[in-house]
Design an enzyme around this catalytic site. Structure first.
Site, PDB file in Angstrom:
ATOM      1  N   HIS A 131       0.871  -1.174   0.000  1.00 19.22           N
ATOM      2  CA  HIS A 131       0.000   0.000   0.000  1.00 19.22           C
ATOM      3  C   HIS A 131       0.909   1.226   0.000  1.00 19.22           C
ATOM      4  O   HIS A 131       1.686   1.430   0.932  1.00 19.22           O
ATOM      5  CB  HIS A 131      -0.909   0.000   1.221  1.00 19.22           C
ATOM      6  CG  HIS A 131      -1.910  -1.115   1.237  1.00 19.22           C
ATOM      7  ND1 HIS A 131      -2.345  -1.726   2.385  1.00 19.22           N
ATOM      8  CD2 HIS A 131      -2.554  -1.738   0.213  1.00 19.22           C
ATOM      9  CE1 HIS A 131      -3.221  -2.665   2.083  1.00 19.22           C
ATOM     10  NE2 HIS A 131      -3.360  -2.704   0.767  1.00 19.22           N
ATOM     11  N   GLU A 184       1.393   3.568   3.076  1.00 10.23           N
ATOM     12  CA  GLU A 184       1.897   3.015   4.336  1.00 10.23           C
ATOM     13  C   GLU A 184       3.417   2.950   4.214  1.00 10.23           C
ATOM     14  O   GLU A 184       3.986   1.965   3.772  1.00 10.23           O
ATOM     15  CB  GLU A 184       1.251   1.653   4.590  1.00 10.23           C
ATOM     16  CG  GLU A 184      -0.270   1.776   4.753  1.00 10.23           C
ATOM     17  CD  GLU A 184      -1.006   0.448   4.719  1.00 10.23           C
ATOM     18  OE1 GLU A 184      -0.344  -0.608   4.794  1.00 10.23           O
ATOM     19  OE2 GLU A 184      -2.246   0.461   4.614  1.00 10.23           O
ATOM     20  N   HIS A 230       3.216  -3.196   6.546  1.00  7.55           N
ATOM     21  CA  HIS A 230       2.056  -2.326   6.358  1.00  7.55           C
ATOM     22  C   HIS A 230       2.069  -1.264   7.448  1.00  7.55           C
ATOM     23  O   HIS A 230       2.987  -1.220   8.276  1.00  7.55           O
ATOM     24  CB  HIS A 230       0.770  -3.150   6.420  1.00  7.55           C
ATOM     25  CG  HIS A 230       0.571  -4.056   5.240  1.00  7.55           C
ATOM     26  ND1 HIS A 230      -0.395  -3.840   4.292  1.00  7.55           N
ATOM     27  CD2 HIS A 230       1.226  -5.175   4.855  1.00  7.55           C
ATOM     28  CE1 HIS A 230      -0.339  -4.793   3.375  1.00  7.55           C
ATOM     29  NE2 HIS A 230       0.641  -5.618   3.688  1.00  7.55           N
ATOM     30  N   GLU A 287       2.294  -4.942  10.857  1.00  7.17           N
ATOM     31  CA  GLU A 287       1.695  -3.602  10.897  1.00  7.17           C
ATOM     32  C   GLU A 287       2.558  -2.768  11.833  1.00  7.17           C
ATOM     33  O   GLU A 287       2.618  -3.016  13.040  1.00  7.17           O
ATOM     34  CB  GLU A 287       0.256  -3.679  11.400  1.00  7.17           C
ATOM     35  CG  GLU A 287      -0.680  -4.502  10.518  1.00  7.17           C
ATOM     36  CD  GLU A 287      -1.209  -3.722   9.329  1.00  7.17           C
ATOM     37  OE1 GLU A 287      -0.955  -2.492   9.262  1.00  7.17           O
ATOM     38  OE2 GLU A 287      -1.880  -4.329   8.475  1.00  7.17           O
TER      39      GLU A 287
END
Length: 662
Positions: A266, A269, A404, A496
């Protein structure tokens, strides 16, 4: 934005990198604690001042304790959201959003700002001789920057809504821009802060050209261990650059595992991108300094770092800036594809086969082929995704992680639920090892491992020890993790990295410190388990595509083109069987110890007589006497078996005939 009183020349909208503009205090990144946020009133706990943070996301249901902003209880011009900076701060602006909700539409259209040093006496932000009124939001998600006509030094700041959406109520999310001033009573303050960052790395956000330039400079600094290569291009033609780190760049060494990190799936990110650029700089510097840990890692591992899988998306987010790109700008590819859902869905292929096949021996549990409709030119597959799949098929990767942002948790496969449930625990056959991998990263990450940290948005991952089965969070069909596990030998998790998808450049040094040990120790896990070379007993040649089966784990792997293999396993005793076409299977016991090095389990396979015969005939050679004897024995054994079967059938027919005559 301009003030609404018409004095356009007093207030300009400037990017966060402009001269004189201060960085964010950290409402979005959680550096500003809940106790520093207060409000005149709030509707309920889930809409309290602690929820008034830029880009905070709400839970699925309105009414829970994790709602999407601060909302005042009353609808009048005396409502405010207050931030305590804890020290004298030069405030330069604020950024606002409306409330995040799929059920409600609430936003502040205009607001005033006040300052205080004691939270009792307040001074308004002025625009010349009049109190400044700032333009707020026209929708709930787009961040709007309001720059003050003049910076103001104070400890407290208040955002005071004046008008709001007529069919809604007073709700907002915000970030405050401010520079902390040095404490005159602490002359060592700045020195202490600087001493915390010992690594001399390039801590800033790099656009495509700057990233390419930095990677080139690192390669030139360490040409013996660094090599840049491209695996393809984005839709707009930007190359997908990879930095290879090895003591023999450009070459797969027998017995040396292949490792990869992937960032920027993404594009908005961005922390993973900068961490990988920091990591390649750090490895180069420490290798040259003689750091034994780094030297061992480089000599025993072939490392591949892909900082930006979605460079088109990143460029779109980068142009807006760290606080103004919002929650979604740059997430997708230029074609609008979410590449986190863009890999072939092999989970459904596997589960459908399990449901339809009655003979379990015919089922496969690894190296699932990609469906033909996915590989066609008409398939809605991003060129970036196709490039990464080709990369996976070319290099025998053993371990990987992709980065991410927007949360603080490590997820492991499967990412997709079996029956398309929104969320459900869906483990792989290697669930215990995946849990270990996730724990290794999460437990060494400085922020994740803090038991007192607050949730980023609406999920409290601390109670899960900051790891979770991906499908038990939310189902993701076509994820890179699941594809890697089912189509290749590679085990992969998702990290994440931060609550803030696009942290300000000022936060990059501390984010490097938060993640440095995690990055290194996770790479070292590629050496946990068993490894070896599968060879032909007679020729000593490596056997490619041999199947390695571990008893009680319903997931096999295969040997690479040189016959070497790596099987990630937790400590314990295992029965390992190797099978290859044209060879007799071989089984041996392999013990995995707790130490950080793999157990060597080599195999020598013997060709079947039929395969030996095929090889000899293909070369036009003569059949050796031992093989002739072996083939004769096999034919006689087959003849005896066939004769025995025929005799049994004949006797059974005779018995049935006698019974019929009676």
């Amino acid at each position: 934005m301009k003030p609404t009183d018409g004095s356009a020349d007093c207030l300009q909208c400037r990017g966060l990198n402009s001269s004189g503009q201060c960085p964010p205090l950290g409402l979005e990144s959680l550096r500003v604690k809940d106790a520093q946020l207060q409000a005149s009133s709030y509707k309920r706990r889930g809409l309290g001042p602690h929820r008034g943070r830029l880009n905070i996301q709400s839970g699925i249901e309105d009414g829970d304790i994790y709602d999407g902003g601060w909302c005042a209880r009353y609808e009048d011009k005396d409502q405010w959201l207050q931030v305590d900076a804890l020290m004298a701060t030069r405030f330069t602006g604020v950024i606002t959003q409306g409330r995040n909700s799929i059920w409600s539409w609430n936003l502040v259209e205009t607001f005033k700002v006040q300052f205080s040093n004691d939270s009792i006496s307040w001074k308004p932000c002025m625009n010349g001789t009049q109190e400044a009124v700032f333009e707020g939001n026209q929708d709930t998600e787009t961040p709007v920057l309001a720059v003050f006509p003049e910076s103001t030094v104070a400890r407290y700041i208040r955002i005071n809504p004046q008008t709001w959406f007529k069919n809604g109520t007073i709700c907002l999310r915000a970030e405050v821009l401010g520079c902390a001033l040095p404490d005159p009573n602490n002359i060592y303050q700045w020195q202490a802060q600087q001493e915390g960052y010992q690594d001399k790395l390039d801590f800033r956000h790099h656009n495509y050209k700057e990233m390419r330039k930095l990677m080139k400079s690192v390669q030139e600094a360490c040409p013996d261990i660094m090599r840049i290569y491209s695996i393809g291009k984005s839709y707009l033609g930007l190359k997908l650059y990879v930095m290879e780190i090895s003591d023999n760049p450009g070459k797969h060494e027998l017995g040396e595992p292949e490792f990869r990190y992937v960032a920027g799936i993404h594009g908005n990110e961005v922390l993973g991108r900068e961490l990988l650029l920091n990591l390649m700089q750090y490895i180069c510097q420490e290798y040259k300094r003689g750091n034994p840990r780094i030297i061992h890692l480089v000599k025993e591992t072939r490392i591949h770092l892909l900082p930006s899988m979605n460079p088109d998306g990143y460029e779109a987010a980068y142009k807006k800036g760290s606080e103004l790109s919002g929650w979604a700008l740059g997430r997708f590819s230029y074609e609008g594809i979410d590449m986190n859902h863009n890999f072939a869905d092999l989970n459904t292929v596997m589960w459908t086969a399990i449901e339809l096949e009655t003979d379990e021996s015919k089922l496969i549990n690894h190296y699932f082929p990609i469906p033909e409709q996915y590989t066609s030119e008409e398939a809605f597959v991003a060129p970036e995704t196709r490039a990464v799949i080709s990369w996976m098929q070319t290099i025998p990767f053993v371990l990987s992680a992709n980065f991410h942002g927007g949360e603080l948790v490590v997820t492991y496969p499967f990412d997709m639920t079996r029956d398309w449930a929104p969320r459900e625990h869906t483990p792989t056959a290697d669930d215990s090892f995946f849990r270990w991998l996730a724990t290794v990263y999460a437990s060494t990450n400085h922020v994740m491992s803090n038991p007192d940290r607050r949730p980023c948005h609406y999920e409290d991952f601390v109670r899960h020890n900051n790891i979770i089965n991906g499908a038990n969070w939310h189902t993701v069909p076509g994820s890179m993790n699941d594809f890697s596990y089912l189509h290749t030998n590679c085990f992969e998790v998702t990290v994440e990295l931060s609550c803030d998808k696009f942290p300000h450049a000022s936060e990059l040094p501390i984010e490097w410190e938060n993640n440095k040990e995690s990055l290194l120790i996770y790479m070292e896990q590629v050496h946990r388990g068993i490894k070896g070379v599968i060879r032909d007993k007679d020729t000593e040649a490596g056997i490619a595509d041999a199947i390695i089966k571990v008893d009680d784990i319903d997931h096999h792997i295969r040997s690479a083109f040189d016959g070497d293999y790596w099987r990630l396993l937790n400590p314990g005793d295992y029965q390992v069987t190797v099978m290859a076409e044209g060879y007799f299977p071989a089984t041996r016991s392999c013990r995995v110890e707790y130490e950080q090095y793999p157990t060597i389990c080599d195999f020598h396979l013997t060709k079947t007589p039929k395969q030996r015969l095929r090889d000899i005939l293909a070369k036009g050679g003569k059949i050796p006497k031992d093989l002739q004897l072996r083939l004769r024995q096999l034919r006689m054994r087959k003849l005896r078996t066939t004769t025995k079967t025929l005799n049994q059938r004949r006797i059974a027919q005779q018995q049935r005939a006698r019974k019929a005559r009676r």
